[in-house]
Write a protein that holds these residues in place. Structure first.
Motif, short mmCIF file in Angstrom:
data_model
loop_
_atom_site.label_atom_id
_atom_site.label_comp_id
_atom_site.label_asym_id
_atom_site.label_seq_id
_atom_site.Cartn_x
_atom_site.Cartn_y
_atom_site.Cartn_z
N TYR A 165 0.84 -1.19 0.00
CA TYR A 165 0.00 0.00 0.00
C TYR A 165 0.88 1.24 0.00
O TYR A 165 2.03 1.21 0.45
CB TYR A 165 -0.90 0.01 1.24
CG TYR A 165 -2.01 -1.00 1.18
CD1 TYR A 165 -3.08 -0.84 0.32
CD2 TYR A 165 -1.98 -2.13 1.99
CE1 TYR A 165 -4.10 -1.76 0.26
CE2 TYR A 165 -2.99 -3.07 1.94
CZ TYR A 165 -4.06 -2.88 1.07
OH TYR A 165 -5.05 -3.81 1.02
N PRO A 166 0.32 2.36 -0.47
CA PRO A 166 1.09 3.60 -0.40
C PRO A 166 1.32 4.01 1.05
O PRO A 166 0.72 3.47 1.98
CB PRO A 166 0.19 4.62 -1.12
CG PRO A 166 -0.86 3.84 -1.80
CD PRO A 166 -0.99 2.55 -1.06
N GLU A 168 -3.50 11.91 -1.40
CA GLU A 168 -2.72 13.09 -1.74
C GLU A 168 -2.32 13.06 -3.21
O GLU A 168 -2.40 12.03 -3.88
CB GLU A 168 -1.46 13.14 -0.86
CG GLU A 168 -1.75 13.23 0.63
CD GLU A 168 -2.39 14.55 1.02
OE1 GLU A 168 -2.03 15.56 0.41
OE2 GLU A 168 -3.25 14.56 1.91
N ASP A 169 -1.87 14.20 -3.71
CA ASP A 169 -1.50 14.30 -5.12
C ASP A 169 -0.36 13.36 -5.49
O ASP A 169 -0.25 12.92 -6.64
CB ASP A 169 -1.08 15.75 -5.45
CG ASP A 169 -2.25 16.71 -5.38
OD1 ASP A 169 -3.40 16.23 -5.49
OD2 ASP A 169 -2.03 17.91 -5.21
N ASP A 170 0.51 13.04 -4.52
CA ASP A 170 1.68 12.22 -4.82
C ASP A 170 1.43 10.73 -4.60
O ASP A 170 2.36 9.93 -4.54
CB ASP A 170 2.88 12.67 -3.99
CG ASP A 170 2.58 12.68 -2.49
OD1 ASP A 170 1.48 12.23 -2.12
OD2 ASP A 170 3.44 13.14 -1.72
N GLY A 171 0.16 10.33 -4.44
CA GLY A 171 -0.16 8.91 -4.29
C GLY A 171 -0.14 8.41 -2.87
O GLY A 171 -0.43 7.25 -2.62
N GLN A 172 0.20 9.27 -1.90
CA GLN A 172 0.20 8.87 -0.51
C GLN A 172 -1.17 9.16 0.11
O GLN A 172 -2.07 9.69 -0.54
CB GLN A 172 1.29 9.64 0.25
CG GLN A 172 2.69 9.43 -0.31
CD GLN A 172 3.71 10.27 0.41
OE1 GLN A 172 3.48 10.72 1.52
NE2 GLN A 172 4.85 10.49 -0.21
N GLY A 196 10.90 1.46 -0.26
CA GLY A 196 9.79 2.08 -0.95
C GLY A 196 10.20 3.38 -1.62
O GLY A 196 11.21 4.00 -1.27
N SER A 197 9.38 3.83 -2.55
CA SER A 197 9.72 5.02 -3.35
C SER A 197 9.81 6.27 -2.50
O SER A 197 10.65 7.14 -2.75
CB SER A 197 8.69 5.21 -4.47
OG SER A 197 7.39 5.34 -3.92
N ARG A 217 4.92 18.71 3.79
CA ARG A 217 3.71 17.99 4.10
C ARG A 217 2.63 18.89 4.65
O ARG A 217 1.45 18.70 4.41
CB ARG A 217 4.02 16.87 5.10
CG ARG A 217 2.85 15.98 5.40
CD ARG A 217 3.28 14.71 6.13
NE ARG A 217 4.03 15.00 7.34
CZ ARG A 217 5.36 14.99 7.41
NH1 ARG A 217 6.07 14.74 6.33
NH2 ARG A 217 5.97 15.25 8.54
N GLU A 218 3.02 19.93 5.44
CA GLU A 218 2.03 20.86 5.94
C GLU A 218 1.39 21.62 4.79
O GLU A 218 0.18 21.87 4.78
CB GLU A 218 2.68 21.82 6.95
CG GLU A 218 3.15 21.12 8.21
CD GLU A 218 3.73 22.09 9.23
OE1 GLU A 218 3.22 23.22 9.32
OE2 GLU A 218 4.70 21.72 9.90
#
Length: 751
Positions: free
Chosen positions: A100-101, A132-136, A489-490, A737-738
C-alpha cells in the motif's frame, strides 16, 4: 504465440469493476461468476488475469484473491508502524495485505496534550484517509482503539495525607491518573504499579485501578522491568511448561550420524551462556573440486525436545524470540533447554541438526546435505580468543587449536568472503553499543562493540547455512517461513535523494534501488565528516525484514532464497524450519506436523510481531539504563550529532555514549525555526540560519529521566549561516507535508 479473441463481456475494465463492487478483492471463481464466464472461456479469463497481474493492474492477496492495488477505504483501522527520517509517524492497514502507499498522520494528529496520551509506534487507530497528489494518504484520527482496556505502567506518588497520584512511565503519555478510592493503600510511594483505567471522563483526571505492584521504581534494574511490562513481553514460564521440562529425558544417539570425530567448535561472545551453533571447515578431498572447501555448521537439535503443540511449544510460540536487555535475558525456552540440553557445551555430547556444504575455490556452493547428527564440541571460544590466535597473539586452547581448526576455518571464510564481495550485499556500518552492568544492575560503562573478522566469519557461515535451508525445503516443495527483506519504498528513496545533495552526494530518483547503488553512496561518503550521517540515513531508508511464507528474497543480503535456521533456541521461526527439514528429508521423529504446516503464515505474522515487540523493549531498556547513568551529569556538556529533525525540535546523538535525546525548538534561541522537510533541517524564519541533519553540535544536558529514558538537551553550537528568506517565502520554508495538507483541506472544501 497468438491467443484467440476474448469472449464478449470479458475486458480489463469489467474485471476491475467486478472486483471494486465486491470491496476490492475477489477470487477467480467469483470473478467468473460475476462476469458469467463459463466453460472454455475460463482459460481466457485465467490468461487475462495473469496479464493484469504482470502489468500491475491487479495484485494477489495472501489468500490468492485478486485485489485492486493501492486501494484503501476512506475509513479504516491502521497501526502505527514506523517513523520516517524526520520522525513523523507512518501507518499501515491493520488487516491489509500486499503493498500500500504511505499512510502518514496529518500534522498535529496524535500529538497528545492535557489529559491525552500521545500516539506512538504500535498504537491502533480508526482513521479517515485522504488521498494526496503524490499517491500517498493523509490520516486523521477518528478514534484511538483499545484505550478503555489499556494497561498503563505508573509510579505511585503519595502526598502527606496518604492520597496518591499515578505517574505513567511511558514518555508518550502526558496525563496523570488518580487511584480509585482505597487503591492507594496497595502501594508505597515510589513503587512501580500496573494500572487499568476505571473511567473515561471527558473532563478532569481519569481514575485507575492498581492491578499489580511490581517494585521500587528507583532500583537499578527498573529500566528492564519497565521496558518488559510496557511492551507486554511475557516473562517466566507457565506451570504446564515447567512440569513438561522437568520430565524431559535427554535424547540418545540412536538413528543419528556420528560427528564426534569432527572438531566442531563454538565461537560466541565472551559472556554467552548458551551455545547453539558450532562450525568446522576443511579442504575438500574430492579431486574434481581442487582447492575447494567443506564447511559444516551444526545447530542444537531443539526439535528433539520441543515437540509440536506441547505446552513447551505453545509457550515458545507465544514468546517468539528471546529478549536481550542490559541486565538480563528473557529466554524463549526454559533454562534447562537453553543452557543445558540444547547448548553445545564444550566436550559434552549433544544432538544436532547439521548442514554439510561444499564450496569451490571461488566460494560458489556446489552442494549441501542436512544431517541429524551426534556431536561433541571440541572447544568453546570467545570471538576475541579466536581472533587473537589468528592474529598471532593466541594463548591457551585457542592457540592449541590454531593450526588444525582455526586456520582451515579462516581459509574457508576467505573463499566465502570473495563470493560475498561479488554478491555485494548492503554494507552499512551501524556501530552497536553495549551497556555494561554489574551484578546489582548498575551501569559501569557503555562501550562500542568491536567488529572483528571472527564475527564476520561466523556471520557468513550462518548465512550460507540459512540459504541452504531455504533451498533444501524448496527442493522438496515443502512450505516454509522465509526471512524476507523488501527493497526500499519510493517515498524513502525520494527522501534519501533529497538529503544526499546537502552532503554533496547524489541519487537519481529514477534509478532502481540496488545494494550496489547504496554501497556506492556509502563508499563515496567513507572518510568524510558525513560518514556516520549517510550510514544512518541509508539505514533508515531500508524496509524492515520480516518473516513470511511468500518469498520475495532478501534485499539487504542480496539473496533470492533465505530462511532462518541457525538459532532455534531463541527464534521460533528457526524451529519451524528445523521441523520442516526433518519431515522433508525423513531425518527421524518430531518433524513438522500437517497442523503446523497450515499455520505457517500465522506463525510468521506472530513471530514478526513478537520480534518487533522484543526490539522495542530492548531499545527502551537501553535508553533507561543510559538515562540513569547520565542523570548524575545533568548540566554537563557533550559532543554529538543531529540525527533527526522534526517540527518540534532536533534529535541529537552523543558521541560518548550513543545516547539519543531531544533539543526542543524552544531551546534553539529567540528566533522561530521552521522544519524544512526537503532539506532535513530546521531553518530560522528570519535569518535562514540552519540546524541540519548530520550537523555536529555541542549540547548541554538539561534533563535525564531514568523512568522514561528521556534526555533533554540545549544545543550550544550556533546554527550554520543561511540566506535570509524573503517574507513571501516563509510558507515554503515550512514542511512540504504541511503545505500538502493545506492544499488537501482546500480541495475538500471546494468539493
Amino acid at each position: 504465440m497468438t491467443h484467440s479473441p476474448l469472449p464478449d463481456g470479458l475486458t480489463r475494465d469489467a474485471i476491475l469493476s467486478a472486483i471494486k463492487a465486491q470491496g476490492g478483492r475477489l477470487g477467480k471463481r467469483e470473478i467468473a461468476k460475476a462476469l458469467s464466464i463459463r466453460g472454455d472461456d475460463r482459460i481466457a479469463l485465467k490468461r487475462l488475469l495473469k496479464d493484469m497481474e504482470d502489468e500491475g493492474s491487479l495484485t494477489r492477496t495472501a489468500g490468492r484473491d485478486y485485489a485492486l492495488p493501492n486501494e484503501l477505504p476512506s475509513v479504516t483501522v491502521v497501526q502505527v508502524i514506523d517513523r520516517d527520517v524526520d520522525g513523523e509517524l507512518l501507518c499501515q492497514p491493520l488487516k491489509g495485505e500486499g503493498e500500500y502507499p504511505t499512510i502518514r498522520l496529518a500534522p498535529g494528529e496524535g500529538a497528545g496534550g492535557k489529559n491525552e496520551r500521545a500516539v506512538g509506534i504500535g498504537d491502533k487507530l480508526l482513521v479517515r484517509l485522504s488521498p494526496e497528489d503524490d499517491g500517498q494518504y493523509e490520516a486523521r484520527i477518528i478514534k484511538k482503539l483499545g484505550g478503555s482496556a489499556h494497561k498503563i505502567l505508573c509510579v505511585m506518588r503519595k502526598n502527606e495525607n496518604g492520597s496518591g497520584r499515578l505517574i505513567p512511565v511511558d514518555r508518550r503519555t502526558k496525563y496523570e491518573l488518580i487511584p480509585v478510592k482505597g487503591e492507594s493503600a496497595k502501594a508505597n510511594d515510589g513503587d512501580l504499579v500496573m494500572c487499568r483505567l476505571s473511567s473515561e471522563k471527558r473532563y478532569g483526571l481519569k481514575t485507575a485501578i492498581i492491578e499489580e505492584v511490581i517494585g521500587d521504581a528507583n532500583s537499578p534494574r527498573a529500566g528492564s522491568i519497565i521496558a518488559l511490562a510496557e511492551h507486554g513481553v511475557p516473562t517466566g514460564f507457565g506451570a504446564a511448561e515447567l512440569e513438561y521440562v522437568k520430565n524431559i529425558a535427554p535424547v540418545g544417539m540412536e538413528g543419528r550420524e556420528d560427528l564426534r570425530d569432527i572438531p566442531l567448535i563454538t565461537i560466541d561472545p565472551a559472556d554467552a551462556r548458551d551455545h547453539d551453533d558450532a562450525v568446522w571447515a576443511g579442504p575438500d578431498e574430492d579431486p574434481t573440486n581442487k582447492d575447494g572447501w567443506v564447511v559444516l555448521v551444526a545447530i542444537a537439535d531443539v526439535a528433539a525436545y520441543v515437540i509440536g503443540d506441547s505446552p513447551l511449544d505453545q509457550g515458545a510460540r507465544a514468546r517468539g524470540v528471546s529478549v536481550y536487555l542490559p541486565d538480563r535475558v528473557v529466554p524463549m525456552l526454559p533454562e534447562r533447554l537453553s543452557n543445558d540440553l540444547c547448548s553445545l557445551r564444550e566436550m559434552e555430547e549433544r544432538p544436532c541438526l547439521a548442514v554439510r556444504m561444499v564450496f569451490d575455490r571461488n566460494g560458489n556452493k556446489k552442494s549441501h546435505r542436512f544431517i541429524r547428527g551426534w556431536m561433541r564440541s571440541a572447544a568453546k571460544l570467545a570471538y576475541e580468543e579466536a581472533q587473537a590466535a589468528i592474529d598471532g597473539q593466541g594463548t591457551g586452547k585457542a592457540e592449541t587449536l590454531k593450526k588444525d581448526v582455526l586456520e582451515p576455518l579462516w581459509a574457508a571464510y576467505r573463499v566465502l568472503k570473495d563470493a560475498r564481495d561479488r554478491r555485494d550485499p548492503l554494507n552499512i556500518d551501524a556501530p552497536e553499543r553495549k551497556v555494561r552492568v554489574n551484578e546489582a544492575g548498575e551501569v559501569t560503562g557503555i562501550e562500542r562493540r568491536e567488529r572483528l573478522e571472527a564475527h564476520m566469519l561466523i556471520e557468513e557461515m550462518m548465512i550460507q547455512a540459512n540459504v541452504a535451508a531455504a533451498e533444501a525445503l524448496e527442493e522438496k516443495k515443502s512450505p516454509l517461513i522465509y526471512r524476507v527483506h523488501d527493497e526500499p519504498g519510493s517515498e524513502k528513496i525520494d527522501s534519501l535523494a533529497d538529503f544526499l545533495p546537502t552532503v554533496n552526494l547524489k541519487w537519481t530518483k529514477a534509478e532502481r534501488p540496488t545494494t550496489q547503488r547504496f554501497n556506492k553512496v556509502l563508499d563515496m561518503a567513507r572518510g568524510s565528516d558525513h560518514w556516520e550521517t549517510v550510514n544512518e540515513v541509508v539505514l533508515r531508508s531500508q524496509s524492515q525484514a520480516v518473516y513470511d511464507v511468500r518469498n520475495i528474497g532478501h534485499f539487504g543480503l542480496n539473496l533470492t532464497k533465505y530462511a532462518h535456521f541457525t538459532s532455534p533456541i531463541r527464534r521460533y521461526a528457526d524451529l519451524t524450519v528445523h521441523r520442516g527439514l526433518i519431515r522433508a528429508y525423513k531425518l527421524g521423529p518430531n518433524g513438522q506436523s500437517d497442523s503446523e504446516q497450515v499455520q505457517l503464515e500465522r506463525i510468521a505474522e506472530d513471530t514478526t510481531a513478537n520480534e518487533r515487540r522484543a526490539m522495542a523493549a530492548e531499545r527502551d531498556a537501553v535508553d533507561r539504563f543510559i538515562a540513569n547513568w547520565l542523570s548524575g551529569r545533568v548540566g554537563g556538556e557533550f559532543e554529538g550529532r543531529i540525527t533527526g529533525v522534526t517540527r518540534f525540535g532536533a534529535f541529537v546523538r552523543l558521541h560518548e555514549t550513543g545516547a539519543d535525546g531531544l533539543c526542543p525548538v524552544s531551546q534553539l534561541g529567540n528566533e522561530y525555526f521552521r522544519h524544512d522537510e526537503r532539506a532535513h533541517a530546521l531553518v530560522g524564519e528570519g535569518s535562514g540560519n540552519t540546524y541540519r541533519l548530520g550537523m555536529s553540535v555541542k549540547v548541554r544536558l538539561l534533563e535525564a529521566t531514568p523512568l522514561t529514558g528521556g534526555l533533554l538537551f540545549e544545543i550550544l553550537t550556533p546554527p550554520e549561516a543561511g540566506k535570509k528568506p524573503p517574507h513571501r517565502s516563509h510558507r515554503r520554508d515550512s514542511a512540504r507535508r504541511e503545505d500538502r495538507s493545506s492544499r488537501s483541506r482546500l480541495r475538500r472544501r471546494k468539493k
